[in-house]
Design a protein around this motif. Structure first.
Motif, PDB file in Angstrom:
ATOM      1  N   GLY A 102     -14.000   1.804 -15.890  1.00  0.00           N
ATOM      2  CA  GLY A 102     -13.278   1.149 -14.808  1.00  0.00           C
ATOM      3  C   GLY A 102     -12.309   2.140 -14.208  1.00  0.00           C
ATOM      4  N   ASP A 103     -11.733   1.791 -13.098  1.00  0.00           N
ATOM      5  CA  ASP A 103     -10.850   2.707 -12.393  1.00  0.00           C
ATOM      6  C   ASP A 103      -9.487   2.794 -13.071  1.00  0.00           C
ATOM      7  OD1 ASP A 103     -10.744   4.068  -9.478  1.00  0.00           O
ATOM      8  OD2 ASP A 103      -8.775   3.315 -10.084  1.00  0.00           O
ATOM      9  N   PRO A 104      -8.943   4.016 -13.248  1.00  0.00           N
ATOM     10  CA  PRO A 104      -7.664   4.156 -13.952  1.00  0.00           C
ATOM     11  C   PRO A 104      -6.441   3.753 -13.128  1.00  0.00           C
ATOM     12  CG  PRO A 104      -8.438   6.288 -13.210  1.00  0.00           C
ATOM     13  CD  PRO A 104      -9.531   5.298 -12.903  1.00  0.00           C
ATOM     14  N   LEU A 105      -6.606   3.550 -11.813  1.00  0.00           N
ATOM     15  CA  LEU A 105      -5.465   3.240 -10.964  1.00  0.00           C
ATOM     16  C   LEU A 105      -5.537   1.875 -10.287  1.00  0.00           C
ATOM     17  CD1 LEU A 105      -5.111   6.693  -9.130  1.00  0.00           C
ATOM     18  CD2 LEU A 105      -3.930   5.925 -11.195  1.00  0.00           C
ATOM     19  N   LEU A 106      -6.725   1.333 -10.120  1.00  0.00           N
ATOM     20  CA  LEU A 106      -6.897   0.135  -9.304  1.00  0.00           C
ATOM     21  C   LEU A 106      -6.166  -1.095  -9.813  1.00  0.00           C
ATOM     22  CD1 LEU A 106     -10.543  -0.040  -7.930  1.00  0.00           C
ATOM     23  CD2 LEU A 106      -8.409   0.235  -6.677  1.00  0.00           C
ATOM     24  N   ARG A 107      -5.778  -1.125 -11.072  1.00  0.00           N
ATOM     25  CA  ARG A 107      -5.097  -2.312 -11.573  1.00  0.00           C
ATOM     26  C   ARG A 107      -3.820  -2.590 -10.780  1.00  0.00           C
ATOM     27  NH1 ARG A 107      -4.782   1.650 -15.330  1.00  0.00           N
ATOM     28  NH2 ARG A 107      -2.761   2.261 -16.125  1.00  0.00           N
ATOM     29  N   GLY A 151      -3.149   6.583  -1.696  1.00  0.00           N
ATOM     30  CA  GLY A 151      -3.965   5.586  -1.015  1.00  0.00           C
ATOM     31  C   GLY A 151      -5.429   5.997  -0.946  1.00  0.00           C
ATOM     32  N   GLN A 152      -5.680   7.272  -0.720  1.00  0.00           N
ATOM     33  CA  GLN A 152      -7.055   7.768  -0.687  1.00  0.00           C
ATOM     34  C   GLN A 152      -7.713   7.636  -2.055  1.00  0.00           C
ATOM     35  OE1 GLN A 152      -8.945   8.952   1.866  1.00  0.00           O
ATOM     36  NE2 GLN A 152      -7.328   8.460   3.308  1.00  0.00           N
ATOM     37  N   LEU A 153      -6.976   7.914  -3.124  1.00  0.00           N
ATOM     38  CA  LEU A 153      -7.526   7.767  -4.469  1.00  0.00           C
ATOM     39  C   LEU A 153      -7.829   6.303  -4.780  1.00  0.00           C
ATOM     40  CD1 LEU A 153      -5.285  10.263  -6.457  1.00  0.00           C
ATOM     41  CD2 LEU A 153      -7.679  10.561  -5.779  1.00  0.00           C
ATOM     42  N   LEU A 154      -6.921   5.414  -4.384  1.00  0.00           N
ATOM     43  CA  LEU A 154      -7.176   3.989  -4.566  1.00  0.00           C
ATOM     44  C   LEU A 154      -8.381   3.557  -3.736  1.00  0.00           C
ATOM     45  CD1 LEU A 154      -3.524   2.625  -4.509  1.00  0.00           C
ATOM     46  CD2 LEU A 154      -5.052   2.717  -6.481  1.00  0.00           C
ATOM     47  N   GLY A 155      -8.493   4.100  -2.529  1.00  0.00           N
ATOM     48  CA  GLY A 155      -9.631   3.782  -1.666  1.00  0.00           C
ATOM     49  C   GLY A 155     -10.949   4.221  -2.269  1.00  0.00           C
ATOM     50  N   LEU A 156     -10.968   5.388  -2.871  1.00  0.00           N
ATOM     51  CA  LEU A 156     -12.184   5.864  -3.528  1.00  0.00           C
ATOM     52  C   LEU A 156     -12.571   4.920  -4.667  1.00  0.00           C
ATOM     53  CD1 LEU A 156     -14.400   7.987  -4.023  1.00  0.00           C
ATOM     54  CD2 LEU A 156     -12.732   9.253  -5.416  1.00  0.00           C
TER      55      LEU A 156
END
Length: 190
Positions: A102-107, A151-156
């Motif tokens: 899972g994504d490490p930042l999306l939480r 924001g770009q990392l979250l977008g990815l």
């Protein structure tokens, strides 16, 4: 194999270690308000006993505090020289997504709960990810550029989660790096 509401797959075969517990806790706290999350539910998802979670983390509050810590991901994400950081960020995000299942930042985006819980996650994210990144940048508008990079990392991460299955999930990691890293690097370079 089943997926959660964000398209994330549970850990195959679950596991008995710290990582399995943290994966299950990340999913639980991201998908349900804090008050609805139970240690038993996390234990069942992780394939461990609730007593093991208590032994390793103490209380539900301490487990939430651990899950709300973005520093381990930030340590890995920002472990490159500025000239190579754009590429490193994408490569590391893709690797961490595989490792965390899972994504490490999306939480920080998908977290439910009351305002205090969401505020804590947002503040930790700002402090441990965005502000830390700003200290690595030089030139003008470092805070703004750091926010745009975050924001770009979250977008990815969101794109890869929302479009599952999709072109991004079937693309080779090197192709994603080739397409995504130059935009990040422009923000890094200022």
């Amino acid at each position: 194999m089943t997926t959660d509401d964000r398209g994330e797959s549970p850990a195959p075969g679950h596991g008995t270690g710290r990582d399995a517990i943290l994966r299950a806790a990340r999913r639980a706290f991201a998908l349900r308000p804090y008050a609805e999350v139970t240690m038993r539910g996390i234990a069942a998802d992780a394939g461990v006993s609730a007593s093991l979670i208590v032994k390793r983390f103490g209380s539900k509050e301490q487990l939430f505090t651990t899950v709300a810590d973005f520093r381990p991901a930030a340590d890995e994400l920002f472990a490159a020289a500025p000239a190579e950081l754009g590429r490193h960020l994408v490569v590391t995000m893709l690797r961490l997504r595989d490792e965390f299942r899972g994504d490490p930042l999306l939480r920080v985006v998908f977290a439910l709960g009351n305002d205090d819980e969401r505020a804590l996650l947002r503040e930790r994210f700002r402090e441990q990810v965005t502000a830390r990144l700003a200290t690595q940048l030089t030139g003008r508008d470092v805070e703004l550029r750091a926010e745009l990079i975050a924001g770009q990392l979250l977008g990815l991460g969101a794109t890869l989660s929302l479009h599952r299955p999709g072109a991004g999930n079937s693309a080779k990691p090197e192709r994603l790096v080739e397409l995504y890293a130059p935009g990040l690097q422009r923000l890094i370079d200022g």
